[in-house]
Design a protein around this motif. Sequence first.
Motif, PDB file in Angstrom:
ATOM      1  N   ASN A   1      -6.019  -2.012   0.847  1.00 46.00           N
ATOM      2  CA  ASN A   1      -7.279  -1.728   0.175  1.00 46.00           C
ATOM      3  C   ASN A   1      -7.124  -0.651  -0.883  1.00 46.00           C
ATOM      4  O   ASN A   1      -7.623  -0.793  -2.005  1.00 46.00           O
ATOM      5  CB  ASN A   1      -8.297  -1.227   1.211  1.00 46.00           C
ATOM      6  CG  ASN A   1      -9.321  -2.302   1.502  1.00 46.00           C
ATOM      7  OD1 ASN A   1      -9.833  -2.935   0.579  1.00 46.00           O
ATOM      8  ND2 ASN A   1      -9.592  -2.523   2.779  1.00 46.00           N
ATOM      9  N   ALA A   2      -6.442   0.421  -0.508  1.00 45.24           N
ATOM     10  CA  ALA A   2      -6.273   1.548  -1.427  1.00 45.24           C
ATOM     11  C   ALA A   2      -5.464   1.122  -2.648  1.00 45.24           C
ATOM     12  O   ALA A   2      -5.780   1.507  -3.783  1.00 45.24           O
ATOM     13  CB  ALA A   2      -5.579   2.703  -0.699  1.00 45.24           C
ATOM     14  N   ILE A   3      -4.432   0.308  -2.430  1.00 45.91           N
ATOM     15  CA  ILE A   3      -3.582  -0.116  -3.552  1.00 45.91           C
ATOM     16  C   ILE A   3      -4.351  -1.091  -4.451  1.00 45.91           C
ATOM     17  O   ILE A   3      -4.292  -0.989  -5.680  1.00 45.91           O
ATOM     18  CB  ILE A   3      -2.243  -0.689  -3.040  1.00 45.91           C
ATOM     19  CG1 ILE A   3      -1.413   0.473  -2.464  1.00 45.91           C
ATOM     20  CG2 ILE A   3      -1.471  -1.403  -4.141  1.00 45.91           C
ATOM     21  CD1 ILE A   3      -0.289   0.070  -1.575  1.00 45.91           C
ATOM     22  N   ALA A   4      -5.111  -1.997  -3.845  1.00 47.55           N
ATOM     23  CA  ALA A   4      -5.919  -2.947  -4.639  1.00 47.55           C
ATOM     24  C   ALA A   4      -6.923  -2.172  -5.501  1.00 47.55           C
ATOM     25  O   ALA A   4      -7.148  -2.503  -6.665  1.00 47.55           O
ATOM     26  CB  ALA A   4      -6.638  -3.919  -3.717  1.00 47.55           C
TER      27      ALA A   4
ATOM     28  N   VAL B   1      -8.851  -5.815  10.039  1.00 48.10           N
ATOM     29  CA  VAL B   1      -8.920  -4.380   9.727  1.00 48.10           C
ATOM     30  C   VAL B   1      -7.675  -3.697  10.283  1.00 48.10           C
ATOM     31  O   VAL B   1      -6.928  -4.290  11.052  1.00 48.10           O
ATOM     32  CB  VAL B   1     -10.186  -3.731  10.352  1.00 48.10           C
ATOM     33  CG1 VAL B   1     -11.455  -4.317   9.763  1.00 48.10           C
ATOM     34  CG2 VAL B   1     -10.185  -3.893  11.878  1.00 48.10           C
ATOM     35  N   GLY B   2      -7.488  -2.433   9.913  1.00 45.15           N
ATOM     36  CA  GLY B   2      -6.390  -1.667  10.496  1.00 45.15           C
ATOM     37  C   GLY B   2      -5.711  -0.749   9.497  1.00 45.15           C
ATOM     38  O   GLY B   2      -6.076  -0.710   8.318  1.00 45.15           O
TER      39      GLY B   2
ATOM     40  N   PHE C   1      -2.796  -1.809  13.456  1.00 49.65           N
ATOM     41  CA  PHE C   1      -2.295  -1.995  12.084  1.00 49.65           C
ATOM     42  C   PHE C   1      -2.993  -3.125  11.336  1.00 49.65           C
ATOM     43  O   PHE C   1      -3.334  -2.990  10.157  1.00 49.65           O
ATOM     44  CB  PHE C   1      -0.781  -2.225  12.112  1.00 49.65           C
ATOM     45  CG  PHE C   1      -0.033  -1.039  12.601  1.00 49.65           C
ATOM     46  CD1 PHE C   1       0.317  -0.017  11.725  1.00 49.65           C
ATOM     47  CD2 PHE C   1       0.296  -0.883  13.940  1.00 49.65           C
ATOM     48  CE1 PHE C   1       0.988   1.108  12.166  1.00 49.65           C
ATOM     49  CE2 PHE C   1       0.957   0.238  14.393  1.00 49.65           C
ATOM     50  CZ  PHE C   1       1.296   1.239  13.510  1.00 49.65           C
ATOM     51  N   GLY C   2      -3.176  -4.257  12.038  1.00 53.96           N
ATOM     52  CA  GLY C   2      -3.853  -5.405  11.453  1.00 53.96           C
ATOM     53  C   GLY C   2      -4.370  -6.250  12.601  1.00 53.96           C
ATOM     54  O   GLY C   2      -3.588  -6.805  13.364  1.00 53.96           O
ATOM     55  N   PHE C   3      -5.671  -6.315  12.757  1.00 56.55           N
ATOM     56  CA  PHE C   3      -6.262  -7.078  13.862  1.00 56.55           C
ATOM     57  C   PHE C   3      -7.695  -7.465  13.485  1.00 56.55           C
ATOM     58  O   PHE C   3      -8.278  -6.897  12.568  1.00 56.55           O
ATOM     59  CB  PHE C   3      -6.243  -6.276  15.175  1.00 56.55           C
ATOM     60  CG  PHE C   3      -7.068  -5.027  15.140  1.00 56.55           C
ATOM     61  CD1 PHE C   3      -6.585  -3.867  14.551  1.00 56.55           C
ATOM     62  CD2 PHE C   3      -8.352  -4.996  15.681  1.00 56.55           C
ATOM     63  CE1 PHE C   3      -7.350  -2.709  14.497  1.00 56.55           C
ATOM     64  CE2 PHE C   3      -9.130  -3.843  15.640  1.00 56.55           C
ATOM     65  CZ  PHE C   3      -8.622  -2.697  15.045  1.00 56.55           C
TER      66      PHE C   3
ATOM     67  N   VAL D   1      -0.632  -9.317   6.044  1.00 52.51           N
ATOM     68  CA  VAL D   1      -0.861  -8.352   7.134  1.00 52.51           C
ATOM     69  C   VAL D   1      -0.809  -9.057   8.489  1.00 52.51           C
ATOM     70  O   VAL D   1      -0.979 -10.262   8.565  1.00 52.51           O
ATOM     71  CB  VAL D   1      -2.238  -7.644   6.987  1.00 52.51           C
ATOM     72  CG1 VAL D   1      -2.270  -6.757   5.756  1.00 52.51           C
ATOM     73  CG2 VAL D   1      -3.376  -8.655   6.947  1.00 52.51           C
ATOM     74  N   LYS D   2      -0.599  -8.281   9.536  1.00 54.21           N
ATOM     75  CA  LYS D   2      -0.674  -8.834  10.884  1.00 54.21           C
ATOM     76  C   LYS D   2      -2.159  -9.029  11.228  1.00 54.21           C
ATOM     77  O   LYS D   2      -3.019  -8.308  10.704  1.00 54.21           O
ATOM     78  CB  LYS D   2      -0.046  -7.855  11.883  1.00 54.21           C
ATOM     79  CG  LYS D   2       1.455  -7.594  11.665  1.00 54.21           C
ATOM     80  CD  LYS D   2       2.279  -8.740  12.166  1.00 54.21           C
ATOM     81  CE  LYS D   2       3.773  -8.477  12.085  1.00 54.21           C
ATOM     82  NZ  LYS D   2       4.329  -7.750  13.184  1.00 54.21           N
TER      83      LYS D   2
END
Length: 265
Positions: free
Chosen positions: A66-69, A58-59, A47-49, A40-41
Amino acid sequence: MKKVGVILLVVMFSLDVAGASWAADTLVDVKKKGVLVCGVKDSTKPFGFIDERTRSIVGYDVDFCNAIAKKLGVKLELKPVTSSTRMPDLATGKIDLIAATMTKNEERAKQIDFSYMYFYTEQKFLTRKGTVKTLADLEGKKIGTSKGSTSEQNAKKAIPTATILSFDDYPPAFLALQQGRVAAVTTDESILVGLMNATKDKNNYEIPNIPISKEPYGLGMRKGDTNFVNFVNKALLVMEKSGESDKIYRKWFPGKRLFKITDKQ
Ligand code: GLU
């Protein structure tokens, strides 16, 4: 004897190649190791920070990881990537999945597989207020963006007379704009808004309505990793149906979501 050796080598080589393709079943691997490593960024709002309070990343992209994991029943590990490191990091196995503001396009699809589109935006410019009304205002100017992005390529095509300066990431490109070293920063509108909103003097900047490309985001996976791609795609469709993907969108963006996750794109 020699002949036998050569045959043995050929057999070993074929097994190795076949082994490599068996090994590329990330779905099996991730479940076995109990962790999904998501690239992730870490400096691309929203999006990713890094959340300043918790010091964790988070982002929007992180929430999809998270949802896929969760659906895989494994833990999530986040690894920061940039626009230019994300594909090599996936190829070398440093990460299992790219969730990093990545546009899915034919060029990249020659090297990696993409999920269905899970975010949509367009490429625009971030400028000092009142300086750019049309694309012609950027002719011959310096424009900042990030290395390894579609933004870099699209800008070169849209304004061939401009000098495109590619930074390691978007925040340094924005700093160059603030310091008057470039006339504009160009990338996805969603990222430009995040850069602009994070600055104290945001009233000095604007994003003129000059779209130069369509940027549908996909989650990136290793080429031919079919079981994993199917799993991720199914997860996205389930999230869309349950309203989870819309909920994630509303958590990070104001206004209505103007796209849907479907199996068509
Ligand atoms: N979405 C574009 C890309 O994938 C620009 C944003 C980025 O650099 O990640 O290249």
